[in-house]
Write a protein that holds these residues in place. Structure first.
Motif, PDB file in Angstrom:
ATOM      1  N   LEU A  12       0.847  -1.352  -0.048  1.00 18.68           N
ATOM      2  CA  LEU A  12       0.053   0.127   0.048  1.00 18.68           C
ATOM      3  C   LEU A  12       0.923   1.309  -0.239  1.00 18.68           C
ATOM      4  CD1 LEU A  12      -3.080   0.538   2.668  1.00 18.68           C
ATOM      5  CD2 LEU A  12      -1.658   2.307   1.860  1.00 18.68           C
ATOM      6  N   HIS A  13       0.725   2.003  -0.949  1.00 18.60           N
ATOM      7  CA  HIS A  13       1.555   3.317  -1.093  1.00 18.60           C
ATOM      8  C   HIS A  13       0.940   4.403  -0.531  1.00 18.60           C
ATOM      9  CE1 HIS A  13       4.682   1.744  -4.155  1.00 18.60           C
ATOM     10  NE2 HIS A  13       3.483   0.841  -4.377  1.00 18.60           N
ATOM     11  N   LEU A  14       1.674   5.106   0.452  1.00 17.86           N
ATOM     12  CA  LEU A  14       1.110   6.177   1.082  1.00 17.86           C
ATOM     13  C   LEU A  14       0.793   7.386   0.022  1.00 17.86           C
ATOM     14  CD1 LEU A  14       0.486   7.634   4.084  1.00 17.86           C
ATOM     15  CD2 LEU A  14       3.198   8.492   3.881  1.00 17.86           C
ATOM     16  N   LYS A  66      -0.581  10.540 -11.543  1.00 20.13           N
ATOM     17  CA  LYS A  66      -1.510  10.830 -10.717  1.00 20.13           C
ATOM     18  C   LYS A  66      -0.982  11.067  -9.268  1.00 20.13           C
ATOM     19  CE  LYS A  66      -4.913  10.336 -13.704  1.00 20.13           C
ATOM     20  NZ  LYS A  66      -5.556  11.550 -14.025  1.00 20.13           N
ATOM     21  N   PHE A  67       0.299  10.987  -9.092  1.00 21.19           N
ATOM     22  CA  PHE A  67       1.000  11.139  -7.899  1.00 21.19           C
ATOM     23  C   PHE A  67       1.302  12.270  -7.802  1.00 21.19           C
ATOM     24  CE2 PHE A  67       1.328   6.629  -6.091  1.00 21.19           C
ATOM     25  CZ  PHE A  67       0.845   5.827  -7.338  1.00 21.19           C
ATOM     26  N   ALA A  68       1.308  13.421  -8.838  1.00 20.10           N
ATOM     27  CA  ALA A  68       1.795  14.574  -8.690  1.00 20.10           C
ATOM     28  C   ALA A  68       1.172  15.508  -7.523  1.00 20.10           C
ATOM     29  CB  ALA A  68       1.738  15.372 -10.106  1.00 20.10           C
ATOM     30  N   ALA A  95      10.719   0.903  -6.256  1.00 24.53           N
ATOM     31  CA  ALA A  95       9.559   1.495  -6.731  1.00 24.53           C
ATOM     32  C   ALA A  95       9.772   2.348  -7.921  1.00 24.53           C
ATOM     33  CB  ALA A  95       8.475   1.857  -5.721  1.00 24.53           C
ATOM     34  N   GLY A  96       8.644   2.830  -8.481  1.00 25.55           N
ATOM     35  CA  GLY A  96       8.608   3.784  -9.459  1.00 25.55           C
ATOM     36  C   GLY A  96       8.452   3.151 -10.899  1.00 25.55           C
ATOM     37  N   ALA A  97       8.775   3.759 -11.852  1.00 22.98           N
ATOM     38  CA  ALA A  97       8.462   3.509 -13.353  1.00 22.98           C
ATOM     39  C   ALA A  97       9.528   2.447 -13.655  1.00 22.98           C
ATOM     40  CB  ALA A  97       8.668   4.480 -14.204  1.00 22.98           C
ATOM     41  N   ILE A 156      10.449  -6.122  -3.555  1.00 25.44           N
ATOM     42  CA  ILE A 156      11.024  -5.435  -4.790  1.00 25.44           C
ATOM     43  C   ILE A 156       9.977  -5.604  -5.969  1.00 25.44           C
ATOM     44  CG2 ILE A 156      12.544  -5.457  -6.916  1.00 25.44           C
ATOM     45  CD1 ILE A 156      14.770  -6.318  -4.962  1.00 25.44           C
ATOM     46  N   HIS A 157       9.504  -4.159  -6.514  1.00 27.16           N
ATOM     47  CA  HIS A 157       8.414  -4.371  -7.501  1.00 27.16           C
ATOM     48  C   HIS A 157       9.077  -4.883  -8.684  1.00 27.16           C
ATOM     49  CE1 HIS A 157       6.209  -1.109  -5.183  1.00 27.16           C
ATOM     50  NE2 HIS A 157       5.372  -0.995  -6.368  1.00 27.16           N
ATOM     51  N   ALA A 158       8.277  -5.843  -9.342  1.00 26.48           N
ATOM     52  CA  ALA A 158       8.966  -6.483 -10.318  1.00 26.48           C
ATOM     53  C   ALA A 158       7.578  -7.347 -11.146  1.00 26.48           C
ATOM     54  CB  ALA A 158       9.777  -7.718 -10.301  1.00 26.48           C
ATOM     55  N   GLY A 159       7.697  -7.385 -12.415  1.00 26.72           N
ATOM     56  CA  GLY A 159       6.520  -8.315 -13.149  1.00 26.72           C
ATOM     57  C   GLY A 159       5.575  -7.413 -13.231  1.00 26.72           C
ATOM     58  N   GLU A 160       5.546  -5.979 -13.342  1.00 28.29           N
ATOM     59  CA  GLU A 160       4.401  -5.501 -13.526  1.00 28.29           C
ATOM     60  C   GLU A 160       4.332  -4.675 -14.910  1.00 28.29           C
ATOM     61  OE1 GLU A 160       4.292  -1.845 -11.010  1.00 28.29           O
ATOM     62  OE2 GLU A 160       2.148  -1.622 -11.075  1.00 28.29           O
ATOM     63  N   ALA A 161       5.028  -3.553 -15.326  1.00 29.99           N
ATOM     64  CA  ALA A 161       5.164  -2.904 -16.459  1.00 29.99           C
ATOM     65  C   ALA A 161       6.128  -4.019 -17.155  1.00 29.99           C
ATOM     66  CB  ALA A 161       5.659  -1.632 -16.406  1.00 29.99           C
ATOM     67  N   GLY A 220       6.792  -7.373  -5.398  1.00 34.42           N
ATOM     68  CA  GLY A 220       5.480  -6.364  -5.483  1.00 34.42           C
ATOM     69  C   GLY A 220       5.094  -6.929  -7.089  1.00 34.42           C
ATOM     70  N   HIS A 221       3.532  -7.256  -6.788  1.00 31.12           N
ATOM     71  CA  HIS A 221       3.089  -7.505  -8.092  1.00 31.12           C
ATOM     72  C   HIS A 221       3.505  -9.053  -8.542  1.00 31.12           C
ATOM     73  CE1 HIS A 221       1.064  -3.614  -8.297  1.00 31.12           C
ATOM     74  NE2 HIS A 221       2.221  -2.976  -8.163  1.00 31.12           N
ATOM     75  N   GLY A 222       4.288  -8.954  -9.339  1.00 32.19           N
ATOM     76  CA  GLY A 222       4.991 -10.332  -9.850  1.00 32.19           C
ATOM     77  C   GLY A 222       3.784 -10.943 -10.889  1.00 32.19           C
ATOM     78  N   SER A 236      -3.996  -3.665  -1.979  1.00 29.81           N
ATOM     79  CA  SER A 236      -4.639  -2.510  -2.543  1.00 29.81           C
ATOM     80  C   SER A 236      -3.740  -1.772  -3.664  1.00 29.81           C
ATOM     81  CB  SER A 236      -5.287  -1.748  -1.590  1.00 29.81           C
ATOM     82  OG  SER A 236      -4.421  -0.896  -0.782  1.00 29.81           O
ATOM     83  N   ASP A 237      -2.267  -1.442  -3.264  1.00 27.54           N
ATOM     84  CA  ASP A 237      -1.306  -0.910  -3.975  1.00 27.54           C
ATOM     85  C   ASP A 237      -1.427   0.814  -3.844  1.00 27.54           C
ATOM     86  OD1 ASP A 237       0.754  -0.689  -5.648  1.00 27.54           O
ATOM     87  OD2 ASP A 237      -0.048  -0.858  -7.358  1.00 27.54           O
ATOM     88  N   ASP A 238      -2.632   1.471  -4.432  1.00 20.46           N
ATOM     89  CA  ASP A 238      -2.931   2.948  -4.570  1.00 20.46           C
ATOM     90  C   ASP A 238      -4.327   2.934  -4.377  1.00 20.46           C
ATOM     91  OD1 ASP A 238       0.123   3.886  -4.909  1.00 20.46           O
ATOM     92  OD2 ASP A 238      -0.135   2.497  -6.673  1.00 20.46           O
ATOM     93  N   MET A 239      -4.819   3.140  -3.062  1.00 18.35           N
ATOM     94  CA  MET A 239      -6.359   3.200  -2.973  1.00 18.35           C
ATOM     95  C   MET A 239      -6.946   4.310  -3.802  1.00 18.35           C
ATOM     96  SD  MET A 239      -7.182   1.816   1.013  1.00 18.35           S
ATOM     97  CE  MET A 239      -7.021   3.723   1.434  1.00 18.35           C
TER      98      MET A 239
HETATM   99  N1  ADE Z   1       4.370   3.571  -7.033  1.00 22.58           N
HETATM  100  C1  ADE Z   1       3.300   3.559  -6.642  1.00 22.58           C
HETATM  101  N2  ADE Z   1       2.465   2.655  -7.238  1.00 22.58           N
HETATM  102  C2  ADE Z   1       3.438   1.876  -7.823  1.00 22.58           C
HETATM  103  C3  ADE Z   1       3.371   0.974  -8.827  1.00 22.58           C
HETATM  104  N3  ADE Z   1       2.282   0.212  -9.034  1.00 22.58           N
HETATM  105  N4  ADE Z   1       4.566   0.200  -9.517  1.00 22.58           N
HETATM  106  C4  ADE Z   1       5.701   1.079  -9.028  1.00 22.58           C
HETATM  107  N5  ADE Z   1       5.631   2.003  -8.409  1.00 22.58           N
HETATM  108  C5  ADE Z   1       4.714   2.467  -7.912  1.00 22.58           C
END
Ligand code: ADE
Ligand code: ZN
Length: 329
Positions: A9-11, A56-58, A172-174, A199-204, A222-224, A279-282
């Protein structure tokens, strides 16, 4: 009341809209209409990628630059999570994104811990028989090009505040041109310091990014979800009992996965994968954890037995003490 655990869950992506409005007003910024605010904070069906999602995080990040604002956001978010029935949450944020005014990374972390501690104090004083919500903070390193110094500072600060509010690290991040493996040095240091991480991976990015996260020593991904594109990798994740932090609506938004009816959480569970639902980003995804469960019940016939397994997987995977795991079970 049903109990929920959110490990991913990202703040900044989950600031309650009412809190955003309160802070905009405190700063005397122009107050947008509800419709405009929604458009600025949440994606719609036109979102085509993680990059667009991250736009949307701006606004939340513009607000999260003072100690007061960060403390308020953590506190208000925890109040909302408790109302949803959460008993444990790991809330993640990147301290280096909140140093645009006067704050140092250390100040940012202290502000978030203040919000968490204030919530725990106030919760103790409530006379309620609802189970308590406990929480830990995960500090995110960012996949930027020239921020080695900032990322290493985050690792060292995670050590300083470990078990005093902070429970782990993340990347995290792009998922841009720089692959996960380029950030290995930071996780080598985290290992030396005994800091747990995901670690975020396997998403984009596809299966290769997951392989790299494994090579970097991640026990939680994270995701995977895009492991499903590679049978051998899927089996390796099962054999090694690696935890997947799945986030269904977010995956639809970023197009990591495009068919909710065939969202593979059930399939992976039955293969023996350690999956969890989060939830990731509510606010960005206009969701919350109870809604994520309901969505999968409706679209994939997720059963209450399967939901219990997801919950127990989250207990096993949580970056928390054995005593806290006993409480959660
Ligand atoms: N930061 C916030 N949401 C994210 C996501 N889904 N993937 C990578 N970084 C993020
Ligand atoms: Zn995430």
């Amino acid at each position: 009341m049903r109990k929920f655990i959110d490990l991913h869950l990202h703040l900044d992506g989950s600031v309650p809209v009412a809190t955003i409005k309160k802070l905009i007003s405190e700063h005397h910024y122009p107050i947008p209409s509800d419709e405009k605010l929604r458009q600025e904070l949440s994606v719609d069906s036109n979102c085509k990628s993680l990059d667009q999602f991250l736009e949307k995080f701006a606004l939340p990040n513009k607000l999260m630059q003072t100690r007061h604002d960060i403390k308020t956001i953590v506190y208000d978010l925890l109040v909302e999570l408790k109302e949803q029935g959460l008993v444990y949450a790991e809330i993640r944020f990147a301290p280096q994104l909140h140093t645009k005014k006067r704050l140092t990374q250390e100040n940012v972390i202290k502000a978030a811990i203040e919000g968490l501690n204030q919530f725990l104090i106030d919760q103790k004083q409530e006379n309620s028989n609802q189970p308590e919500l406990h929480a830990g903070l995960i500090l995110c390193l960012m996949r930027f090009a020239n921020n080695q110094k900032e990322n290493m500072e985050t690792v060292e600060l995670a050590k300083k505040f470990l078990n005093h509010g902070v429970v782990g690290l993340d990347l995290a991040g792009a998922e841009g041109p720089i692959p996960n493996i380029k950030y290995k040095q930071f996780f080598d240091r985290a290992q030396e310091l005994g800091i747990p991480y995901t670690i975020h991976a396997g998403e984009a990015a596809g299966p290769d990014s997951i392989r790299q996260a494994l090579e970097m020593g991640a026990k939680r991904i994270g995701h995977g979800i895009r492991c499903t594109e590679d049978k051998k990798l899927t089996q390796e994740l099962i054999d090694r009992q690696i935890i997947l932090e799945c986030c269904a609506t977010s995956n639809m938004n970023t197009k990591a996965f495009d068919q909710i009816d065939s969202y593979p959480i059930k399939k992976l569970l039955h293969k023996g994968m350690k999956v969890t639902l989060n939830s990731d980003d509510m606010t960005v995804s206009n969701t919350n954890l109870p809604r994520e469960y309901k969505l999968l019940e409706e679209k994939t016939n997720l059963t209450s037995e399967e939901e219990t397994t997801l919950y127990l997987n989250a207990v096993d995977a949580a970056f928390t003490s054995p005593d806290e795991k006993i409480r959660l079970r």
